[in-house]
Motif scaffolding. Structure first.
Motif, PDB file in Angstrom:
ATOM      1  N   ALA A  91      16.133   5.131  25.379  1.00 47.06           N
ATOM      2  CA  ALA A  91      16.281   5.001  26.838  1.00 47.06           C
ATOM      3  C   ALA A  91      15.876   6.296  27.546  1.00 47.06           C
ATOM      4  CB  ALA A  91      17.711   4.632  27.189  1.00 47.06           C
ATOM      5  N   GLY A  92      15.528   7.329  26.756  1.00 38.96           N
ATOM      6  CA  GLY A  92      15.009   8.565  27.351  1.00 38.96           C
ATOM      7  C   GLY A  92      15.971   9.740  27.356  1.00 38.96           C
ATOM      8  N   ILE A  93      17.143   9.564  26.742  1.00 35.07           N
ATOM      9  CA  ILE A  93      18.107  10.673  26.678  1.00 35.07           C
ATOM     10  C   ILE A  93      17.862  11.461  25.392  1.00 35.07           C
ATOM     11  CG2 ILE A  93      20.564  11.274  26.509  1.00 35.07           C
ATOM     12  CD1 ILE A  93      21.144   8.924  28.360  1.00 35.07           C
ATOM     13  N   PRO A 121      24.302   4.171  34.674  1.00 35.52           N
ATOM     14  CA  PRO A 121      23.434   3.339  33.825  1.00 35.52           C
ATOM     15  C   PRO A 121      22.512   4.221  32.984  1.00 35.52           C
ATOM     16  CG  PRO A 121      23.435   2.534  36.094  1.00 35.52           C
ATOM     17  CD  PRO A 121      24.170   3.839  36.102  1.00 35.52           C
ATOM     18  N   VAL A 122      22.328   3.840  31.719  1.00 35.84           N
ATOM     19  CA  VAL A 122      21.605   4.709  30.784  1.00 35.84           C
ATOM     20  C   VAL A 122      20.190   5.027  31.271  1.00 35.84           C
ATOM     21  CG1 VAL A 122      20.775   2.841  29.261  1.00 35.84           C
ATOM     22  CG2 VAL A 122      21.172   5.139  28.332  1.00 35.84           C
ATOM     23  N   ALA A 123      19.570   4.085  31.952  1.00 34.95           N
ATOM     24  CA  ALA A 123      18.196   4.311  32.435  1.00 34.95           C
ATOM     25  C   ALA A 123      18.133   5.425  33.484  1.00 34.95           C
ATOM     26  CB  ALA A 123      17.635   3.019  33.019  1.00 34.95           C
ATOM     27  N   GLU A 124      19.276   5.691  34.148  1.00 38.36           N
ATOM     28  CA  GLU A 124      19.318   6.733  35.192  1.00 38.36           C
ATOM     29  C   GLU A 124      19.980   8.021  34.709  1.00 38.36           C
ATOM     30  OE1 GLU A 124      21.338   4.956  38.542  1.00 38.36           O
ATOM     31  OE2 GLU A 124      20.261   3.065  38.185  1.00 38.36           O
ATOM     32  N   ALA A 125      20.638   7.959  33.555  1.00 38.21           N
ATOM     33  CA  ALA A 125      21.443   9.101  33.092  1.00 38.21           C
ATOM     34  C   ALA A 125      20.591  10.143  32.372  1.00 38.21           C
ATOM     35  CB  ALA A 125      22.541   8.608  32.160  1.00 38.21           C
ATOM     36  N   LYS A 126      21.058  11.378  32.424  1.00 40.00           N
ATOM     37  CA  LYS A 126      20.432  12.470  31.659  1.00 40.00           C
ATOM     38  C   LYS A 126      21.232  12.757  30.386  1.00 40.00           C
ATOM     39  CE  LYS A 126      17.250  14.017  34.762  1.00 40.00           C
ATOM     40  NZ  LYS A 126      17.224  12.856  35.627  1.00 40.00           N
ATOM     41  N   LYS A 127      22.509  12.315  30.403  1.00 41.95           N
ATOM     42  CA  LYS A 127      23.411  12.584  29.283  1.00 41.95           C
ATOM     43  C   LYS A 127      24.128  11.293  28.894  1.00 41.95           C
ATOM     44  CE  LYS A 127      24.491  17.400  30.482  1.00 41.95           C
ATOM     45  NZ  LYS A 127      23.492  17.628  31.522  1.00 41.95           N
ATOM     46  N   ALA A 128      24.568  11.241  27.641  1.00 37.38           N
ATOM     47  CA  ALA A 128      25.343  10.085  27.168  1.00 37.38           C
ATOM     48  C   ALA A 128      26.514  10.566  26.331  1.00 37.38           C
ATOM     49  CB  ALA A 128      24.457   9.154  26.343  1.00 37.38           C
ATOM     50  N   VAL A 129      27.625   9.856  26.426  1.00 38.35           N
ATOM     51  CA  VAL A 129      28.811  10.161  25.616  1.00 38.35           C
ATOM     52  C   VAL A 129      29.194   8.901  24.851  1.00 38.35           C
ATOM     53  CG1 VAL A 129      31.156  11.084  25.595  1.00 38.35           C
ATOM     54  CG2 VAL A 129      29.593  11.724  27.451  1.00 38.35           C
ATOM     55  N   ILE A 130      29.325   9.041  23.519  1.00 40.06           N
ATOM     56  CA  ILE A 130      29.758   7.929  22.664  1.00 40.06           C
ATOM     57  C   ILE A 130      31.232   8.150  22.319  1.00 40.06           C
ATOM     58  CG2 ILE A 130      29.443   6.772  20.439  1.00 40.06           C
ATOM     59  CD1 ILE A 130      26.477   7.699  20.548  1.00 40.06           C
ATOM     60  N   PHE A 131      32.078   7.198  22.708  1.00 42.79           N
ATOM     61  CA  PHE A 131      33.519   7.265  22.428  1.00 42.79           C
ATOM     62  C   PHE A 131      33.827   6.351  21.250  1.00 42.79           C
ATOM     63  CE2 PHE A 131      33.215   8.477  26.877  1.00 42.79           C
ATOM     64  CZ  PHE A 131      34.228   9.410  27.065  1.00 42.79           C
ATOM     65  N   ILE A 132      34.528   6.871  20.237  1.00 41.21           N
ATOM     66  CA  ILE A 132      34.798   6.078  19.017  1.00 41.21           C
ATOM     67  C   ILE A 132      36.312   5.956  18.815  1.00 41.21           C
ATOM     68  CG2 ILE A 132      34.320   5.835  16.558  1.00 41.21           C
ATOM     69  CD1 ILE A 132      31.823   7.546  16.959  1.00 41.21           C
ATOM     70  N   HIS A 133      36.780   4.716  18.900  1.00 50.34           N
ATOM     71  CA  HIS A 133      38.237   4.476  18.896  1.00 50.34           C
ATOM     72  C   HIS A 133      38.854   4.615  17.509  1.00 50.34           C
ATOM     73  CE1 HIS A 133      38.222   0.448  17.021  1.00 50.34           C
ATOM     74  NE2 HIS A 133      37.170   0.135  17.763  1.00 50.34           N
TER      75      HIS A 133
END
Length: 212
Positions: free
Chosen positions: A92-94, A14-26
């Motif tokens: 969200a803090g990332i 969940p984004v609120a708990e994550a330190k990193k994010a990955v955006i996948f674009i189809h």
């Protein structure tokens, strides 16, 4: 012509708990679910995943090499959607340097176009078969400093949709903007994502950042 509704699917931490994010674009004709399943092969852990869904399963109607005005308003709408998603992730803090992008084909073109129009220090980007968008490259659109963001671009030679010359031009522009670009051209590769490309993405963008 069409614009895109905000419609993303999420997975991973969940984004609120994550330190990193990955955006996948189809890619064209594909879906958010489809590109998200790519992580079964990439094996990225400890990150929040986001995959926006294009209206009509296409980010813009014509080839990425068509005059930009022919792909409007869909193209601006797609770029705006990603910008909004990035802002949400940051809110969200990332941090920006912990945001990653992965795109295939039309999604790879959109990935490169977005990050180059919004250059900064990202975690990294992977463009599986793509290049910057437009019949002519408009350098006015590209400003900023990637601060050594790792970017992997792969393609086949020849590819039915993406000319190698545009891929090489795109690499040069990103490098001038201080991105650390790795380009891999595979002779005769089909318009798909190969196991070799997955391994390269893990090695250059994800494993190098301990994103496992």
């Amino acid at each position: 012509m069409y614009t895109h509704q905000k419609n993303s699917i999420t997975a991973g931490v969940p984004v609120a708990e994550a330190k990193k994010a990955v955006i996948f674009i189809h890619g064209r004709g594909s879906s958010a679910e489809d590109i998200l399943s790519l992580n079964n092969h990439l094996g990225i852990k400890d990150a929040a995943f986001f995959a926006p869904q294009a209206t009509n399963n296409s980010w813009y109607p014509y080839s990425f090499m068509a005059p930009v005005k022919e792909n409007q308003p869909a193209l601006d709408s797609a770029l705006g959607l990603i910008k909004e998603l990035v802002a949400e992730i940051e809110n969200a803090g990332i941090l920006q340097d912990q945001i990653y992008f992965v795109g295939f084909s039309q999604g790879a073109c959109l990935t490169l176009e977005y990050i180059t129009r919004n250059a900064g220090k990202y975690g990294g980007a992977v463009a599986f078969t793509g290049g910057l968008i437009g019949k002519e490259i408009n350098m006015q659109n590209y400003k900023g400093n990637f601060k050594q963001t790792p970017v992997l671009i792969t393609t086949g030679d020849p590819d039915p949709h993406v000319p190698v010359s545009r891929v090489e031009t795109s690499k040069g522009i990103l490098e001038k903007m201080n991105a650390m670009v790795s380009l891999k051209i595979y002779p005769g590769k089909l318009h798909t994502i190969s196991k070799q490309e997955i391994l390269l993405a893990k090695e250059i963008v994800f494993d190098s950042n301990q994103l496992r």
